[in-house]
Design an enzyme around this catalytic site. Structure first.
Site, short mmCIF file in Angstrom:
data_model
loop_
_atom_site.label_atom_id
_atom_site.label_comp_id
_atom_site.label_asym_id
_atom_site.label_seq_id
_atom_site.Cartn_x
_atom_site.Cartn_y
_atom_site.Cartn_z
N GLU A 185 -4.87 0.19 -8.13
CA GLU A 185 -3.80 1.14 -8.47
C GLU A 185 -2.66 0.32 -9.07
O GLU A 185 -2.19 -0.63 -8.43
CB GLU A 185 -3.30 1.77 -7.16
CG GLU A 185 -3.33 3.24 -7.09
CD GLU A 185 -2.76 3.78 -5.77
OE1 GLU A 185 -2.61 3.05 -4.76
OE2 GLU A 185 -2.45 4.97 -5.76
N SER B 41 0.82 -1.20 0.00
CA SER B 41 0.00 0.00 0.00
C SER B 41 0.86 1.25 0.00
O SER B 41 0.32 2.35 -0.13
CB SER B 41 -0.95 -0.03 1.18
OG SER B 41 -0.36 -0.62 2.28
N ASN C 184 -3.02 6.08 -0.84
CA ASN C 184 -2.68 6.29 0.57
C ASN C 184 -1.97 7.61 0.84
O ASN C 184 -1.92 8.05 1.98
CB ASN C 184 -1.89 5.10 1.09
CG ASN C 184 -2.82 3.94 1.35
OD1 ASN C 184 -3.90 4.14 1.90
ND2 ASN C 184 -2.45 2.75 0.92
N HIS D 142 -2.12 -2.71 -6.55
CA HIS D 142 -2.67 -2.37 -5.23
C HIS D 142 -4.19 -2.41 -5.24
O HIS D 142 -4.84 -1.56 -5.84
CB HIS D 142 -2.14 -0.98 -4.84
CG HIS D 142 -2.60 -0.54 -3.49
ND1 HIS D 142 -2.82 0.77 -3.16
CD2 HIS D 142 -2.87 -1.25 -2.36
CE1 HIS D 142 -3.22 0.84 -1.91
NE2 HIS D 142 -3.27 -0.36 -1.40
N1 CAA Z 1 -16.09 -8.89 1.55
C1 CAA Z 1 -16.92 -9.07 0.49
N2 CAA Z 1 -18.04 -8.38 0.31
C2 CAA Z 1 -18.37 -7.47 1.24
C3 CAA Z 1 -17.56 -7.23 2.37
C4 CAA Z 1 -16.38 -8.00 2.51
N3 CAA Z 1 -15.55 -7.82 3.55
N4 CAA Z 1 -18.15 -6.25 3.12
C5 CAA Z 1 -19.26 -5.90 2.47
N5 CAA Z 1 -19.40 -6.62 1.34
C6 CAA Z 1 -20.48 -6.54 0.34
C7 CAA Z 1 -21.82 -6.89 0.94
O1 CAA Z 1 -22.05 -8.28 0.86
C8 CAA Z 1 -22.79 -6.11 0.05
O2 CAA Z 1 -22.95 -6.81 -1.17
P1 CAA Z 1 -24.34 -6.72 -2.02
O3 CAA Z 1 -24.42 -5.31 -2.53
O4 CAA Z 1 -24.14 -7.73 -3.08
O5 CAA Z 1 -25.43 -7.05 -1.07
C9 CAA Z 1 -22.00 -4.83 -0.27
O6 CAA Z 1 -20.62 -5.15 -0.04
C10 CAA Z 1 -22.41 -3.68 0.64
O7 CAA Z 1 -22.24 -4.13 1.97
P2 CAA Z 1 -23.21 -3.73 3.18
O8 CAA Z 1 -24.57 -3.40 2.63
O9 CAA Z 1 -23.10 -4.76 4.23
O10 CAA Z 1 -22.53 -2.46 3.84
P3 CAA Z 1 -22.17 -1.07 3.24
O11 CAA Z 1 -23.14 -0.61 2.21
O12 CAA Z 1 -21.93 -0.26 4.44
O13 CAA Z 1 -20.77 -1.31 2.49
C11 CAA Z 1 -18.42 -1.23 2.50
C12 CAA Z 1 -19.66 -1.83 3.14
C13 CAA Z 1 -18.37 -1.66 1.03
C14 CAA Z 1 -17.21 -1.78 3.23
C15 CAA Z 1 -18.53 0.33 2.58
O14 CAA Z 1 -18.72 0.70 3.92
C16 CAA Z 1 -17.32 1.04 2.05
O15 CAA Z 1 -17.18 1.25 0.85
N6 CAA Z 1 -16.41 1.46 2.96
C17 CAA Z 1 -15.17 2.13 2.59
C18 CAA Z 1 -14.18 1.12 2.15
C19 CAA Z 1 -12.88 1.74 1.76
O16 CAA Z 1 -12.66 2.92 1.81
N7 CAA Z 1 -11.94 0.87 1.35
C20 CAA Z 1 -10.62 1.29 1.01
C21 CAA Z 1 -9.76 1.15 2.21
S1 CAA Z 1 -8.12 1.64 1.88
C22 CAA Z 1 -7.42 0.29 1.22
O17 CAA Z 1 -7.93 -0.77 1.16
C23 CAA Z 1 -6.07 0.49 0.71
C24 CAA Z 1 -4.97 0.47 1.64
O18 CAA Z 1 -3.86 0.34 1.15
C25 CAA Z 1 -5.08 0.69 3.08
#
Ligand code: CAA
Length: 283
Positions: A152, A119, A190, A140
């Site tokens: 990315e 990351s 990031n 990424h």
């Molecule tokens: N694995 C697989 N699928 C998942 C999941 C997981 N861990 N968590 C949620 N989902 C799926 C759910 O099953 C649901 O699917 P459907 O649409 O088919 O029903 C969908 O995602 C939406 O989930 P929820 O309705 O339960 O919850 P939500 O609408 O709150 O979404 C979320 C959950 C997608 C995590 C949302 O909160 C989100 O987008 N959060 C921000 C995530 C983010 O910013 N990620 C980047 C982090 S930084 C990174 O990863 C890089 C790094 O280097 C640190």
């Protein structure tokens, strides 16, 4: 380059997600980790997500079995000898990554692309540990991998056009949208996300707001799906701290200094969702 067998080193949250999208796209996958319990945990989490997709009618039960049948598990890095493309998704620690790349370089055939899901660690630094810097690239993924659309793709100083193109095309094959980032600490995602999370921790540290109010401001005021403190818990506070350290050291700029409260939580073992406690507590 025609990729048929896709290797994933690291079966944690990111590695298992990457293995899942690769298997769904039709590739044969080798999912590797250092212990059998880690690969089995990764495989179980893939099976659980696929089962949920079957329940939702997004996939048939036989399709689920076909996808799972494409994933072979491994606890010996030498198994990567049969992979055409390997992505490393181990802990965000450069010494661990350097060692994996040195070993992969001697195990994998010449020409096989070695990608890192790092990351923030510069690709040039990882590539320099191998004798094939032209075939080293950053790939990424975002968490949760099956849901997030972005990959990315990071070009190191020596990454060849062919390596870049193969990686870019694979991201598209996985149903993702790739974006190109040049090789500077934190790349694009990031470089922007972590200082925002770190600033949210400073707001908590300085008593500007409670954790709930800080997250509410960003969720309802900026339409972020999660507040920054909840997101930090979701990513892992150790990962957030490691990335801030890479930015701080990589740019020698005090604007990236990690918040002392973030460091304190990590030292206490409050790593977020995975440890049951971070800014919030989890069952
Ligand atoms: N694995 C697989 N699928 C998942 C999941 C997981 N861990 N968590 C949620 N989902 C799926 C759910 O099953 C649901 O699917 P459907 O649409 O088919 O029903 C969908 O995602 C939406 O989930 P929820 O309705 O339960 O919850 P939500 O609408 O709150 O979404 C979320 C959950 C997608 C995590 C949302 O909160 C989100 O987008 N959060 C921000 C995530 C983010 O910013 N990620 C980047 C982090 S930084 C990174 O990863 C890089 C790094 O280097 C640190």
């Amino acid at each position: 380059m025609d990729v048929k067998t896709f290797g994933v080193v690291g079966a944690g949250q990111m590695g298992s997600g990457i293995a899942q999208v690769a298997a769904v796209s039709g590739l044969q996958v080798i999912l590797n980790d250092i212990k059998e319990e880690f690969v089995q945990k990764g495989l179980a989490s893939i099976a659980k997500i696929l089962a949920r997709n079957v329940e939702k009618g997004k996939m048939s039960a036989p399709e689920k079995e076909t996808v799972l049948g494409r994933i072979k598990t491994s606890v010996d890095l030498k198994d990567m000898a049969s992979a055409d493309f390997v992505v490393e998704a181990a802990t965000e620690n450069e010494h661990i990554k350097f060692q994996i790349f040195r070993e992969l370089d001697s195990i994998c055939s010449p020409g096989v692309i070695l990608a890192s899901n790092t990351s923030s660690i510069p690709i040039v630094r990882i590539a320099a540990k191998t004798k094939r810097p032209a075939e080293v690239v950053g790939m990424h993924f975002m968490n949760p991998v099956p849901v997030m659309k972005l990959v990315e793709v990071i070009r190191g100083l020596a990454t060849s056009d062919e390596t870049f193109q193969t990686t870019w095309d694979l991201a598209i094959r996985f149903g993702k949208t790739p974006a190109l980032a040049n090789d500077y600490p934190g790349f694009i995602a990031n470089r922007i996300l972590m200082p925002m999370i770190n600033e949210a921790v400073y707001c908590l540290y300085h008593g500007v707001g409670t954790k709930e109010d800080i997250d509410t401001v960003m969720k309802l005021g900026m339409n972020h799906p999660m507040g920054p403190l909840a997101l930090a818990d979701f990513i892992g506070l150790d990962t957030c701290l490691a990335i801030m350290e890479v930015l701080y050291e990589g740019f020698c700029d005090s604007k990236y200094r990690p918040c002392p409260l973030l460091r304190k939580y990590v030292e206490a073992g409050w790593l977020g969702k995975k440890s049951g406690r971070g800014f919030y507590t989890y069952q």
